[in-house]
Design a protein around this motif. Structure first.
Motif, PDB file in Angstrom:
ATOM      1  N   LYS A 171     -27.444  -5.746  -6.702  1.00 44.34           N
ATOM      2  CA  LYS A 171     -27.138  -6.508  -5.723  1.00 44.34           C
ATOM      3  C   LYS A 171     -27.282  -8.104  -5.869  1.00 44.34           C
ATOM      4  O   LYS A 171     -27.043  -8.870  -4.917  1.00 44.34           O
ATOM      5  CB  LYS A 171     -27.860  -6.347  -4.394  1.00 44.34           C
ATOM      6  N   GLY A 172     -27.836  -8.449  -7.088  1.00 42.75           N
ATOM      7  CA  GLY A 172     -28.087  -9.914  -7.228  1.00 42.75           C
ATOM      8  C   GLY A 172     -29.199 -10.455  -6.794  1.00 42.75           C
ATOM      9  O   GLY A 172     -29.220 -11.757  -6.597  1.00 42.75           O
ATOM     10  N   ILE A 173     -30.405  -9.435  -6.313  1.00 47.12           N
ATOM     11  CA  ILE A 173     -31.486 -10.018  -5.725  1.00 47.12           C
ATOM     12  C   ILE A 173     -32.589 -10.297  -6.679  1.00 47.12           C
ATOM     13  O   ILE A 173     -32.895  -9.426  -7.528  1.00 47.12           O
ATOM     14  CB  ILE A 173     -32.165  -9.128  -4.702  1.00 47.12           C
ATOM     15  N   PRO A 174     -33.123 -11.445  -7.051  1.00 48.44           N
ATOM     16  CA  PRO A 174     -34.078 -11.586  -7.999  1.00 48.44           C
ATOM     17  C   PRO A 174     -35.496 -11.063  -7.704  1.00 48.44           C
ATOM     18  O   PRO A 174     -35.690 -10.624  -6.355  1.00 48.44           O
ATOM     19  CB  PRO A 174     -34.126 -13.235  -7.978  1.00 48.44           C
ATOM     20  N   GLY A 175     -36.163 -10.806  -8.559  1.00 44.34           N
ATOM     21  CA  GLY A 175     -37.583 -10.238  -8.707  1.00 44.34           C
ATOM     22  C   GLY A 175     -37.978  -9.674  -9.845  1.00 44.34           C
ATOM     23  O   GLY A 175     -36.921  -9.198 -10.720  1.00 44.34           O
ATOM     24  N   SER A 176     -39.173  -9.523  -9.994  1.00 38.49           N
ATOM     25  CA  SER A 176     -39.881  -8.805 -11.407  1.00 38.49           C
ATOM     26  C   SER A 176     -40.861  -7.758 -11.089  1.00 38.49           C
ATOM     27  O   SER A 176     -41.130  -7.737  -9.781  1.00 38.49           O
ATOM     28  CB  SER A 176     -40.562  -9.851 -12.297  1.00 38.49           C
ATOM     29  N   TYR A 177     -40.933  -6.836 -11.784  1.00 45.52           N
ATOM     30  CA  TYR A 177     -41.933  -5.783 -11.698  1.00 45.52           C
ATOM     31  C   TYR A 177     -43.355  -6.377 -11.131  1.00 45.52           C
ATOM     32  O   TYR A 177     -43.756  -6.107 -10.211  1.00 45.52           O
ATOM     33  CB  TYR A 177     -42.054  -4.876 -12.852  1.00 45.52           C
ATOM     34  N   ASP A 178     -43.780  -7.442 -11.949  1.00 50.07           N
ATOM     35  CA  ASP A 178     -45.038  -7.900 -11.812  1.00 50.07           C
ATOM     36  C   ASP A 178     -45.217  -8.737 -10.320  1.00 50.07           C
ATOM     37  O   ASP A 178     -46.224  -8.613  -9.626  1.00 50.07           O
ATOM     38  CB  ASP A 178     -45.436  -8.992 -12.823  1.00 50.07           C
ATOM     39  N   GLY A 179     -44.147  -9.418 -10.099  1.00 49.25           N
ATOM     40  CA  GLY A 179     -43.847 -10.018  -8.801  1.00 49.25           C
ATOM     41  C   GLY A 179     -43.996  -9.318  -7.707  1.00 49.25           C
ATOM     42  O   GLY A 179     -44.714  -9.387  -6.580  1.00 49.25           O
ATOM     43  N   ILE A 180     -43.343  -8.054  -7.576  1.00 48.17           N
ATOM     44  CA  ILE A 180     -43.448  -7.103  -6.642  1.00 48.17           C
ATOM     45  C   ILE A 180     -44.901  -6.282  -6.603  1.00 48.17           C
ATOM     46  O   ILE A 180     -45.356  -6.289  -5.402  1.00 48.17           O
ATOM     47  CB  ILE A 180     -42.224  -6.018  -6.733  1.00 48.17           C
ATOM     48  N   HIS A 181     -45.321  -5.933  -7.688  1.00 51.24           N
ATOM     49  CA  HIS A 181     -46.571  -5.205  -7.729  1.00 51.24           C
ATOM     50  C   HIS A 181     -47.699  -6.067  -7.085  1.00 51.24           C
ATOM     51  O   HIS A 181     -48.501  -5.750  -6.433  1.00 51.24           O
ATOM     52  CB  HIS A 181     -46.643  -4.589  -9.134  1.00 51.24           C
ATOM     53  N   ARG A 182     -47.409  -7.315  -7.493  1.00 50.53           N
ATOM     54  CA  ARG A 182     -48.794  -8.264  -7.220  1.00 50.53           C
ATOM     55  C   ARG A 182     -48.759  -8.199  -5.756  1.00 50.53           C
ATOM     56  O   ARG A 182     -49.855  -8.211  -5.038  1.00 50.53           O
ATOM     57  CB  ARG A 182     -48.752  -9.391  -7.830  1.00 50.53           C
ATOM     58  N   ASN A 183     -47.611  -8.505  -4.980  1.00 51.29           N
ATOM     59  CA  ASN A 183     -47.496  -8.773  -3.546  1.00 51.29           C
ATOM     60  C   ASN A 183     -47.842  -7.258  -2.864  1.00 51.29           C
ATOM     61  O   ASN A 183     -48.427  -7.433  -1.799  1.00 51.29           O
ATOM     62  CB  ASN A 183     -46.356  -9.259  -3.275  1.00 51.29           C
ATOM     63  N   ILE A 184     -47.349  -6.354  -3.346  1.00 54.35           N
ATOM     64  CA  ILE A 184     -47.730  -5.017  -2.891  1.00 54.35           C
ATOM     65  C   ILE A 184     -49.143  -4.771  -2.746  1.00 54.35           C
ATOM     66  O   ILE A 184     -49.614  -4.407  -1.710  1.00 54.35           O
ATOM     67  CB  ILE A 184     -46.793  -3.788  -3.526  1.00 54.35           C
ATOM     68  N   MET A 185     -49.962  -5.011  -3.554  1.00 56.61           N
ATOM     69  CA  MET A 185     -51.281  -4.773  -3.803  1.00 56.61           C
ATOM     70  C   MET A 185     -51.965  -5.710  -2.885  1.00 56.61           C
ATOM     71  O   MET A 185     -53.027  -5.380  -2.058  1.00 56.61           O
ATOM     72  CB  MET A 185     -51.977  -4.887  -5.036  1.00 56.61           C
ATOM     73  N   ARG A 186     -51.579  -6.809  -2.577  1.00 52.03           N
ATOM     74  CA  ARG A 186     -52.296  -7.679  -1.541  1.00 52.03           C
ATOM     75  C   ARG A 186     -51.876  -7.293  -0.293  1.00 52.03           C
ATOM     76  O   ARG A 186     -52.821  -7.407   0.741  1.00 52.03           O
ATOM     77  CB  ARG A 186     -51.780  -9.285  -1.876  1.00 52.03           C
ATOM     78  N   GLU A 187     -50.815  -7.084  -0.050  1.00 52.59           N
ATOM     79  CA  GLU A 187     -50.239  -6.593   1.491  1.00 52.59           C
ATOM     80  C   GLU A 187     -50.592  -5.156   1.981  1.00 52.59           C
ATOM     81  O   GLU A 187     -50.967  -5.076   3.079  1.00 52.59           O
ATOM     82  CB  GLU A 187     -48.575  -6.903   1.571  1.00 52.59           C
ATOM     83  N   SER A 188     -50.506  -4.148   1.122  1.00 51.75           N
ATOM     84  CA  SER A 188     -50.698  -2.792   1.661  1.00 51.75           C
ATOM     85  C   SER A 188     -51.584  -1.972   0.744  1.00 51.75           C
ATOM     86  O   SER A 188     -51.933  -0.784   1.111  1.00 51.75           O
ATOM     87  CB  SER A 188     -49.334  -2.118   1.978  1.00 51.75           C
ATOM     88  N   SER A 189     -51.854  -2.412  -0.541  1.00 48.81           N
ATOM     89  CA  SER A 189     -52.784  -1.651  -1.566  1.00 48.81           C
ATOM     90  C   SER A 189     -52.038  -0.516  -1.825  1.00 48.81           C
ATOM     91  O   SER A 189     -52.535   0.481  -2.255  1.00 48.81           O
ATOM     92  CB  SER A 189     -54.251  -1.134  -0.761  1.00 48.81           C
ATOM     93  N   GLY A 190     -50.618  -0.576  -1.717  1.00 44.75           N
ATOM     94  CA  GLY A 190     -49.875   0.421  -2.396  1.00 44.75           C
ATOM     95  C   GLY A 190     -49.743   1.515  -1.523  1.00 44.75           C
ATOM     96  O   GLY A 190     -49.009   2.546  -1.800  1.00 44.75           O
ATOM     97  N   ASN A 191     -49.982   1.410  -0.138  1.00 47.15           N
ATOM     98  CA  ASN A 191     -49.846   2.491   0.887  1.00 47.15           C
ATOM     99  C   ASN A 191     -48.653   2.293   1.656  1.00 47.15           C
ATOM    100  O   ASN A 191     -48.361   1.365   2.495  1.00 47.15           O
ATOM    101  CB  ASN A 191     -51.001   2.350   1.885  1.00 47.15           C
ATOM    102  N   PRO A 192     -47.396   3.202   1.481  1.00 52.93           N
ATOM    103  CA  PRO A 192     -46.262   3.080   2.190  1.00 52.93           C
ATOM    104  C   PRO A 192     -46.181   2.939   3.524  1.00 52.93           C
ATOM    105  O   PRO A 192     -45.251   2.625   4.428  1.00 52.93           O
ATOM    106  CB  PRO A 192     -45.255   3.833   1.431  1.00 52.93           C
TER     107      PRO A 192
END
Length: 259
Positions: A171-192
């Motif tokens: 879809k042409g949406i930018p982002g990297s694995y590290d950028g996503i992982h870092r923000n997930i751990m801050r926001e939810s600690s990986g809990n969906p």
């Protein structure tokens, strides 16, 4: 030997044997006997022609099914199949399907067509038995989406991020694995299934949900086609949040705090 000599019957000229006098009254017409042979030989030649015309006239009409294509008209269809009675009969036979206006026939409509043309029957049979054409190859991102959907991912945070990254690439949406992982751990600690029921968004009735803590209005506005509409779905939550971050910050990689 008796009977030999002067009492011999005079020989008849062969040319005179081929004729016989026929007529009435005093007039007579000399006809060649050989003509009957020729006449009887000529009669079979004319007999088949007369016999052939009977089956053709009596040949019953066959009923076929024609699927209306774009640009079809009842007149054109009737002409193509040589329908007895023309388009009016075709309309009469299919009025229940066509409706009150014979000019309005829509693609995909199936019509019963009566025809005496054998080639039309063969053509219809060929169309119905022909293998379907292979679907056209989708262009661009859709083709990549098909390839991505064939991949398998682990049902954990690593697999969710990798699947989201493949969809984002399509879809042409930018982002990297590290950028996503870092923000997930801050926001939810990986809990969906994480949900924030205490901040200002929750007070307004729109609590933050999922891995990247999106509120429902944001999730719906930036939802990525092809993913679930459930904000708790890990891949749908990641892609929608990254789509929002790209719109507001240029990329999820640029987000290092509440967003």
């Amino acid at each position: 030997m008796a009977g030999r000599g002067k009492h011999r019957r005079p020989r008849t000229n062969p040319l005179t044997r081929g004729f016989i006098a026929a007529g009435t009254g005093g007039a007579a017409l000399t006809l060649p006997l050989l003509g009957a042979t020729h006449a009887s030989a000529a009669e079979p030649q004319s007999a088949p022609a007369a016999a052939q015309s009977v089956p053709q006239a009596a040949q019953p009409a066959k009923s076929l099914t024609h699927t209306v294509a774009k640009g079809d008209t009842l007149y054109r269809i009737a002409d193509e199949y040589d329908v007895p009675g023309g388009w009016k009969q075709l309309y009469k036979d299919n009025r229940a399907a066509v409706g009150d206006d014979p000019k309005l026939i829509h693609p995909g409509l199936k019509l019963t067509v009566k025809t005496t043309k054998t080639d039309a029957a063969k053509k219809t049979a060929t169309k119905s038995s022909a293998p379907a054409k292979p679907a056209a190859k989708p262009a661009g991102g859709v083709a990549k989406a098909t390839q991505a959907s064939a991949k398998t991912y682990t049902n954990n945070l690593d697999g969710w991020i990798r699947e989201a990254l493949d969809i984002m690439a399509q879809k042409g949406i930018p982002g990297s694995y590290d950028g996503i992982h870092r923000n997930i751990m801050r926001e939810s600690s990986g809990n969906p299934l994480a949900i924030n029921n205490w901040d200002s968004n929750a007070a307004k009735g729109t609590p933050s949900k999922g891995l990247l803590q999106t509120i429902d209005p944001t999730f719906q506005a930036y939802h990525v086609d092809g993913t679930s509409w459930d904000p708790y779905d890990p891949v749908a939550n990641i892609t929608a949040a990254c789509n929002y971050a790209a719109d507001r910050y240029g990329s999820i990689d640029n987000v290092n705090g509440p967003y």
